[in-house]
Design a protein around this motif. Structure first.
Motif, short mmCIF file in Angstrom:
data_model
loop_
_atom_site.label_atom_id
_atom_site.label_comp_id
_atom_site.label_asym_id
_atom_site.label_seq_id
_atom_site.Cartn_x
_atom_site.Cartn_y
_atom_site.Cartn_z
N GLN A 88 -18.20 9.57 -9.34
CA GLN A 88 -18.04 10.86 -9.99
C GLN A 88 -16.77 11.53 -9.48
O GLN A 88 -16.43 11.42 -8.29
N LEU A 89 -16.11 12.23 -10.35
CA LEU A 89 -14.88 12.93 -9.95
C LEU A 89 -15.18 14.03 -8.93
O LEU A 89 -14.33 14.34 -8.09
N LEU A 90 -16.38 14.59 -8.99
CA LEU A 90 -16.75 15.63 -8.03
C LEU A 90 -16.73 15.09 -6.61
O LEU A 90 -16.29 15.77 -5.68
N GLY A 91 -17.22 13.87 -6.43
CA GLY A 91 -17.19 13.26 -5.10
C GLY A 91 -15.77 13.08 -4.61
O GLY A 91 -15.48 13.28 -3.42
N LEU A 92 -14.87 12.71 -5.51
CA LEU A 92 -13.46 12.55 -5.14
C LEU A 92 -12.84 13.89 -4.77
O LEU A 92 -12.02 13.98 -3.86
N VAL A 93 -13.25 14.95 -5.47
CA VAL A 93 -12.76 16.30 -5.15
C VAL A 93 -13.21 16.71 -3.76
O VAL A 93 -12.42 17.25 -2.97
N VAL A 94 -14.47 16.47 -3.45
CA VAL A 94 -15.01 16.84 -2.13
C VAL A 94 -14.25 16.12 -1.01
O VAL A 94 -13.88 16.73 0.00
#
Length: 227
Positions: A88-94
């Protein structure tokens, strides 16, 4: 122009090049927004308050910067998968936020410390609360530093390759740096496609810098006048 047109019309690995650019934009802008908020609050706390282990905290930030990203790859992969953010892109953002935070906190700490405390004390005497003082007095003067850290965070997240390749499994969810790898195979390398896609990849960075450049310069001038 021929290679650029080919990349735009045919896409990369069966997906539109705009999809990869959009993924990179989501990750980069998410990193900037989340990282700027956390870094500004942390820098304000470090610069304005005295608490136990404050110096230790600052030293640890420097130590974290010295650790290569590759050494943190496996622990971060396990953490992201345990949180349910894998692929998920959210995990990459974190992950990118955590990676850019130490530098951002150190830079913003300098800007916050340069703002005279007397300005905040004067606002408090006039009846302003902490939130009003932070937003109306401190934030406008620290804005140039916030823009500078935003540029660093945006470029870092936009060009990041190792985490994006490891934490994203779906080809449609790849960011642009990872998508460039599709132009290379064991037999040959499409240098024309790589250069065309790389050119398209640099345009959003230039646009972002041009958009925030005026705000950075005007913020510096305003900060000098208000100071």
């Amino acid at each position: 122009m021929e290679h650029v047109s080919r990349v735009l019309t045919r896409g990369i690995a069966g997906h539109s090049v705009w999809r990869y650019l959009l993924n990179s934009a989501v990750v980069a802008l998410g990193t900037v927004l989340a990282g700027s908020v956390v870094a500004l609050l942390a820098a304000t706390a470090v610069a304005r308050f005295r608490f136990r282990f404050r110096t230790t905290f600052l030293i640890l930030l420097l130590i974290v910067q010295m650790i290569p990203a590759e050494a943190l790859l496996i622990p971060l992969f396990l953490m992201v998968r345990r949180l349910g953010l894998y692929d998920q892109l959210l995990g990459l953002v974190v992950v990118n936020v955590g990676f850019t935070l130490p530098f951002a906190i150190w830079m913003l700490r300098t800007f916050v410390a340069a703002v005279p405390k007397e300005l905040e004390e004067a606002a408090a005497i006039d009846g302003a609360g902490r939130l009003v003082t932070f937003w109306r007095v401190l934030f406008p003067l620290v804005a140039p530093g916030l823009v500078a850290t935003s540029i660093f965070s945006f470029i870092t997240a936009w060009n990041e390759f190792v985490f994006a390749l490891t934490l994203i499994n779906d080809q449609g969810g790849y960011t642009m740096p990872v998508a460039l790898g599709f132009f290379t195979s064991q037999r040959s390398t499409d240098w024309g496609g790589i250069m065309a896609a790389s050119t398209l990849m640099t345009i959003p960075v230039i646009v972002f810098f041009l958009l925030v450049q005026r705000r950075m310069v005007s913020g510096l001038v305003a900060g000098a006048v208000k100071g």
